[in-house]
Design an enzyme around this catalytic site. Structure first.
Site, PDB file in Angstrom:
ATOM      1  N   GLU A  38       0.829  -1.210   0.000  1.00 50.34           N
ATOM      2  CA  GLU A  38       0.000   0.000   0.000  1.00 50.34           C
ATOM      3  C   GLU A  38       0.864   1.262   0.000  1.00 50.34           C
ATOM      4  O   GLU A  38       0.562   2.226  -0.680  1.00 50.34           O
ATOM      5  CB  GLU A  38      -0.932   0.016   1.223  1.00 50.34           C
ATOM      6  N   CYS A 193     -11.999   3.526 -14.980  1.00 44.86           N
ATOM      7  CA  CYS A 193     -12.342   4.932 -14.751  1.00 44.86           C
ATOM      8  C   CYS A 193     -11.045   5.747 -14.726  1.00 44.86           C
ATOM      9  O   CYS A 193     -10.727   6.426 -13.771  1.00 44.86           O
ATOM     10  CB  CYS A 193     -13.115   5.074 -13.436  1.00 44.86           C
ATOM     11  N   CYS A 200     -16.234   3.669 -20.082  1.00 44.24           N
ATOM     12  CA  CYS A 200     -17.565   3.563 -19.473  1.00 44.24           C
ATOM     13  C   CYS A 200     -18.382   2.405 -20.041  1.00 44.24           C
ATOM     14  O   CYS A 200     -19.178   1.798 -19.325  1.00 44.24           O
ATOM     15  CB  CYS A 200     -18.334   4.867 -19.673  1.00 44.24           C
ATOM     16  N   CYS A 203     -17.880  -0.561 -17.995  1.00 42.71           N
ATOM     17  CA  CYS A 203     -17.802  -0.328 -16.541  1.00 42.71           C
ATOM     18  C   CYS A 203     -19.046  -0.879 -15.839  1.00 42.71           C
ATOM     19  O   CYS A 203     -20.173  -0.630 -16.278  1.00 42.71           O
ATOM     20  CB  CYS A 203     -17.685   1.169 -16.272  1.00 42.71           C
ATOM     21  N   CYS A 209     -24.052   5.616 -12.827  1.00 43.07           N
ATOM     22  CA  CYS A 209     -23.046   6.688 -12.804  1.00 43.07           C
ATOM     23  C   CYS A 209     -23.653   7.975 -13.360  1.00 43.07           C
ATOM     24  O   CYS A 209     -24.041   8.049 -14.532  1.00 43.07           O
ATOM     25  CB  CYS A 209     -21.838   6.272 -13.632  1.00 43.07           C
TER      26      CYS A 209
HETATM   27  S1  SF4 Z   1     -19.295   4.789 -15.989  1.00 42.88           S
HETATM   28 FE1  SF4 Z   1     -18.707   6.307 -14.455  1.00 42.88          FE
HETATM   29  S2  SF4 Z   1     -17.515   5.147 -12.965  1.00 42.88           S
HETATM   30 FE2  SF4 Z   1     -17.596   3.918 -14.828  1.00 42.88          FE
HETATM   31  S3  SF4 Z   1     -15.790   4.458 -15.994  1.00 42.88           S
HETATM   32 FE3  SF4 Z   1     -17.450   5.783 -16.706  1.00 42.88          FE
HETATM   33  S4  SF4 Z   1     -17.241   7.627 -15.452  1.00 42.88           S
HETATM   34 FE4  SF4 Z   1     -16.073   6.027 -14.427  1.00 42.88          FE
END
Ligand code: SF4
Length: 350
Positions: A38, A193, A200, A203, A209
């Site tokens: 970390e 992200c 996205c 994602c 989001c």
């Molecule tokens: S959907 Fe939202 S959380 Fe996912 S990569 Fe795109 S901006 Fe980031």
């Protein structure tokens, strides 16, 4: 909050089971190894950290062996990773763990957070990864995911923004499978992200989001208004006598604290006085090489000029011999050196 907390956590965990990184060398490790990884990963990419981590673990396989080592040796194993305060704090914390916790990494949040170099997020990461406890984390990657998902205004140096981000981190972190969730949030931040052009479409948080919905990913997190990075300059002195060079151990705190470097003065006319004071030497400096290297720190850039002073014989004494040493060029690798100084010395070897 835009997203329901449990559907948020479920989406993150389902993604992690399928796509998350399960192969990192510090996974499923004891608290010492989790802690070390970390700290190394702060401000530094996984691909850079991995060889340093493996090398460090080979030399310091547990917290007591780290505590028993000299700070010089610890810095030597850290050289090249930057942000050397991390290594100094790691060593200080190891000594505290050896002396006050019987050599066992503490498991109470307050005791972990009280160790040098460990903030709230790192304490949460260690306790969740090593001991399965439920604590939220908020490293740089997680901040970006949350700031975008919930369109959090402001930038990270603002306390209201951080307060809101911590509130969100607490709200979405599940009681069960916290370690997997925390790792997944870091992975989503670093793999999907990403700062520019977030992915996205693949994602798991797309459906909840707010930035994706409003096409405002590029606006979040808000950027701190730009400030130009100031320039500073320094003049380093390279005294060379045959195969030996004169090194100076920097003070323990501040830039490159505790590392071996070259002596520095502010300007050319200070060189002779420096030589008289530290080496009882009356020798004119050689030619000055201007701005040999520009080194970028986070808050400023440093232009390093160099004066090379060739000596026929080693001076008979050095003032402050504890912090100055004549070192053979073949022995430089055994000294922790800041990257630009190492570059300067290797340029001279070529
Ligand atoms: S959907 Fe939202 S959380 Fe996912 S990569 Fe795109 S901006 Fe980031």
């Amino acid at each position: 909050m835009d997203a329901d907390a449990s559907s948020f956590a479920n989406a993150v965990l389902a993604w992690y089971n399928r796509w998350g990184r399960h192969d990192l060398p510090w996974k499923r490790q004891d608290a010492y190894r989790v802690w070390l990884s970390e700290i190394m990963l702060q401000q530094t990419q996984v691909s850079t950290v991995t060889p340093y981590y493996l090398n460090f673990i080979r030399r310091f396989p547990d917290v007591v062996r780290l505590a028993d080592a000299s700070i010089d040796e610890v810095l030597q194993h850290w050289q090249g990773l930057g942000y050397y305060a991390r290594a100094r704090n790691l060593h200080k914390a190891a000594v505290i763990i050896r002396d006050q916790h019987g050599g066992e990494f503490p498991q109470e949040f307050d005791a972990v957070e009280a160790l040098p170099g460990i903030g709230r997020s790192t304490a949460g990461a260690i306790l969740s990864f090593a001991f399965g406890q439920t604590w939220p984390i908020l490293d740089g990657n997680v901040k970006r995911v949350l700031a975008r998902c919930f369109r959090v205004p402001g930038w990270y140096a603002q306390s209201a923004t951080m307060k809101q981000l911590w509130y969100l981190a607490e709200s979405v972190t599940p009681q069960q499978h916290t370690a997997e969730f925390n790792q997944a949030m870091m992975d989503i931040g670093s793999m999907l992200c990403v700062k520019s052009k977030p992915k996205c479409e693949i994602c798991p948080l797309k459906a909840m989001c707010a930035s994706y919905r409003h096409h405002s990913q590029a606006e979040f997190p808000h950027k701190k208004p730009a400030r130009t990075r100031p320039h500073k300059s320094t003049l380093m002195l390279l005294h060379r006598c045959g195969d030996q060079v004169l090194l100076w151990r920097r003070p323990p705190s501040g830039i490159w604290g505790g590392l071996w470097s070259l002596p520095e003065v502010d300007e050319v006319r200070a060189i002779e006085l420096w030589q008289q004071s530290f080496l009882s030497l009356a020798q004119a400096p050689g030619a000055i090489q201007r701005d040999v290297i520009r080194h970028q720190f986070s808050h400023y850039s440093l232009d390093i000029s160099l004066a090379v002073i060739e000596l026929d014989a080693l001076p008979s004494k050095i003032f402050d011999a504890d912090n100055y040493a004549w070192v053979h060029v073949d022995d430089l690798d055994n000294h922790g050196l800041p990257t630009p100084v190492r570059k300067i010395l290797s340029m001279l070897k070529d």
